[in-house]
Motif scaffolding. Structure first.
Motif, PDB file in Angstrom:
ATOM      1  N   LEU A  45      55.886  59.829  -0.308  1.00  0.00           N
ATOM      2  CA  LEU A  45      56.450  60.556  -1.435  1.00  0.00           C
ATOM      3  C   LEU A  45      55.517  61.706  -1.795  1.00  0.00           C
ATOM      4  CD1 LEU A  45      58.618  60.713  -3.694  1.00  0.00           C
ATOM      5  CD2 LEU A  45      57.129  59.213  -5.027  1.00  0.00           C
ATOM      6  N   VAL A  46      56.052  62.942  -1.846  1.00  0.00           N
ATOM      7  CA  VAL A  46      55.211  64.096  -2.156  1.00  0.00           C
ATOM      8  C   VAL A  46      55.687  64.879  -3.377  1.00  0.00           C
ATOM      9  CG1 VAL A  46      54.354  64.379   0.204  1.00  0.00           C
ATOM     10  CG2 VAL A  46      56.437  65.586  -0.492  1.00  0.00           C
ATOM     11  N   ASP A  47      56.909  64.621  -3.840  1.00  0.00           N
ATOM     12  CA  ASP A  47      57.427  65.405  -4.958  1.00  0.00           C
ATOM     13  C   ASP A  47      58.640  64.704  -5.557  1.00  0.00           C
ATOM     14  OD1 ASP A  47      57.692  67.496  -6.776  1.00  0.00           O
ATOM     15  OD2 ASP A  47      58.330  68.977  -5.300  1.00  0.00           O
ATOM     16  N   GLU A  48      58.972  65.106  -6.757  1.00  0.00           N
ATOM     17  CA  GLU A  48      60.197  64.681  -7.431  1.00  0.00           C
ATOM     18  C   GLU A  48      60.800  65.940  -8.031  1.00  0.00           C
ATOM     19  OE1 GLU A  48      61.297  62.464 -11.545  1.00  0.00           O
ATOM     20  OE2 GLU A  48      59.918  61.389 -10.241  1.00  0.00           O
ATOM     21  N   ARG A  49      62.048  66.208  -7.710  1.00  0.00           N
ATOM     22  CA  ARG A  49      62.693  67.422  -8.214  1.00  0.00           C
ATOM     23  C   ARG A  49      63.881  67.043  -9.077  1.00  0.00           C
ATOM     24  NH1 ARG A  49      62.244  70.919  -2.649  1.00  0.00           N
ATOM     25  NH2 ARG A  49      59.994  70.620  -2.401  1.00  0.00           N
ATOM     26  N   LYS A  50      63.810  67.471 -10.327  1.00  0.00           N
ATOM     27  CA  LYS A  50      64.875  67.185 -11.278  1.00  0.00           C
ATOM     28  C   LYS A  50      65.999  68.204 -11.104  1.00  0.00           C
ATOM     29  CE  LYS A  50      61.784  64.887 -14.274  1.00  0.00           C
ATOM     30  NZ  LYS A  50      61.800  64.015 -15.338  1.00  0.00           N
ATOM     31  N   VAL A  51      67.224  67.708 -11.248  1.00  0.00           N
ATOM     32  CA  VAL A  51      68.410  68.546 -11.095  1.00  0.00           C
ATOM     33  C   VAL A  51      69.417  68.201 -12.184  1.00  0.00           C
ATOM     34  CG1 VAL A  51      68.141  68.769  -8.581  1.00  0.00           C
ATOM     35  CG2 VAL A  51      69.545  66.923  -9.516  1.00  0.00           C
ATOM     36  N   GLN A  52      70.365  69.087 -12.355  1.00  0.00           N
ATOM     37  CA  GLN A  52      71.478  68.793 -13.248  1.00  0.00           C
ATOM     38  C   GLN A  52      72.439  67.868 -12.503  1.00  0.00           C
ATOM     39  OE1 GLN A  52      73.460  72.276 -14.753  1.00  0.00           O
ATOM     40  NE2 GLN A  52      75.162  71.113 -15.567  1.00  0.00           N
ATOM     41  N   ARG A  53      72.894  66.857 -13.170  1.00  0.00           N
ATOM     42  CA  ARG A  53      73.821  65.895 -12.571  1.00  0.00           C
ATOM     43  C   ARG A  53      75.107  66.601 -12.152  1.00  0.00           C
ATOM     44  NH1 ARG A  53      74.971  60.225 -15.423  1.00  0.00           N
ATOM     45  NH2 ARG A  53      76.338  59.390 -13.834  1.00  0.00           N
ATOM     46  N   TYR A  54      75.546  66.375 -10.905  1.00  0.00           N
ATOM     47  CA  TYR A  54      76.747  67.036 -10.388  1.00  0.00           C
ATOM     48  C   TYR A  54      78.017  66.478 -11.031  1.00  0.00           C
ATOM     49  CZ  TYR A  54      80.442  68.448  -7.205  1.00  0.00           C
ATOM     50  OH  TYR A  54      81.607  68.954  -6.691  1.00  0.00           O
ATOM     51  N   CYS A  55      78.123  65.153 -11.145  1.00  0.00           N
ATOM     52  CA  CYS A  55      79.315  64.536 -11.738  1.00  0.00           C
ATOM     53  C   CYS A  55      79.188  64.560 -13.256  1.00  0.00           C
ATOM     54  CB  CYS A  55      79.473  63.094 -11.261  1.00  0.00           C
ATOM     55  SG  CYS A  55      79.951  62.959  -9.548  1.00  0.00           S
ATOM     56  N   THR A  56      80.041  65.349 -13.873  1.00  0.00           N
ATOM     57  CA  THR A  56      80.003  65.459 -15.329  1.00  0.00           C
ATOM     58  C   THR A  56      81.163  64.735 -15.987  1.00  0.00           C
ATOM     59  OG1 THR A  56      81.278  67.501 -15.300  1.00  0.00           O
ATOM     60  CG2 THR A  56      78.862  67.709 -15.217  1.00  0.00           C
ATOM     61  N   TYR A  57      82.142  64.343 -15.195  1.00  0.00           N
ATOM     62  CA  TYR A  57      83.343  63.688 -15.706  1.00  0.00           C
ATOM     63  C   TYR A  57      84.098  64.570 -16.694  1.00  0.00           C
ATOM     64  CZ  TYR A  57      80.859  59.778 -13.688  1.00  0.00           C
ATOM     65  OH  TYR A  57      80.169  58.970 -12.842  1.00  0.00           O
ATOM     66  N   ASP A  58      83.893  65.857 -16.601  1.00  0.00           N
ATOM     67  CA  ASP A  58      84.593  66.814 -17.468  1.00  0.00           C
ATOM     68  C   ASP A  58      85.798  67.351 -16.710  1.00  0.00           C
ATOM     69  OD1 ASP A  58      85.500  68.835 -19.094  1.00  0.00           O
ATOM     70  OD2 ASP A  58      83.531  69.758 -19.379  1.00  0.00           O
ATOM     71  N   GLN A  59      86.969  66.864 -17.054  1.00  0.00           N
ATOM     72  CA  GLN A  59      88.186  67.252 -16.347  1.00  0.00           C
ATOM     73  C   GLN A  59      88.541  68.730 -16.545  1.00  0.00           C
ATOM     74  OE1 GLN A  59      89.595  65.250 -14.155  1.00  0.00           O
ATOM     75  NE2 GLN A  59      88.039  63.754 -14.678  1.00  0.00           N
ATOM     76  N   ASP A  60      87.998  69.361 -17.578  1.00  0.00           N
ATOM     77  CA  ASP A  60      88.281  70.770 -17.820  1.00  0.00           C
ATOM     78  C   ASP A  60      87.465  71.686 -16.921  1.00  0.00           C
ATOM     79  OD1 ASP A  60      90.127  70.174 -19.802  1.00  0.00           O
ATOM     80  OD2 ASP A  60      88.556  70.095 -21.345  1.00  0.00           O
ATOM     81  N   HIS A  61      86.458  71.152 -16.270  1.00  0.00           N
ATOM     82  CA  HIS A  61      85.603  71.966 -15.405  1.00  0.00           C
ATOM     83  C   HIS A  61      85.436  71.308 -14.034  1.00  0.00           C
ATOM     84  CE1 HIS A  61      84.640  74.569 -18.723  1.00  0.00           C
ATOM     85  NE2 HIS A  61      84.362  73.510 -19.451  1.00  0.00           N
ATOM     86  N   PRO A  62      86.537  71.255 -13.243  1.00  0.00           N
ATOM     87  CA  PRO A  62      86.457  70.576 -11.957  1.00  0.00           C
ATOM     88  C   PRO A  62      85.670  71.344 -10.898  1.00  0.00           C
ATOM     89  CG  PRO A  62      88.593  71.584 -12.219  1.00  0.00           C
ATOM     90  CD  PRO A  62      87.861  71.766 -13.524  1.00  0.00           C
TER      91      PRO A  62
END
Length: 109
Positions: free
Chosen positions: A35-52
């Protein structure tokens, strides 16, 4: 080579791509995966049906994983998988021990 992993616990490949809020980055060389790094990201699944359409989020995830040769997760939808590959990341679906899986995967990459 660097490989990104979606994992809830840092031991097993056990997280769906769309639920990951971080990716663990492993450097795999010969018979070692560390393990050399951890990269935080925005979660892809938002469960927002208005923004597919979430292409910008996929691009941000790909940007966060720049330098990685591949991405390994427990599950990924066809759309995100194709987009990750288009953006330069080979994707693999697997489960089990991170280190064991990465060492096996490194033999085919």
């Amino acid at each position: 080579m660097l490989i990104a992993v979606a994992s809830k616990d840092g031991k097993e490949i056990n997280q769906h791509f769309g639920h990951a809020e971080r990716f663990l980055i492993y450097e795999v060389e010969g018979s070692d995966a560390k393990l050399v790094d951890e990269r935080k990201v925005q979660r892809y699944c938002t469960y927002d049906q208005d923004h597919p359409l979430r292409a910008p989020i996929l691009k941000e995830i790909a940007d966060a994983l720049k330098g990685c040769r591949a991405l390994v997760c427990a599950q990924i939808g066809q759309g995100p998988q194709l987009e990750m590959e288009r953006l330069g990341l080979d994707t693999f679906v697997a489960d089990g021990s991170i280190r064991k899986t990465l060492l096996e995967l490194s033999r085919v990459l």
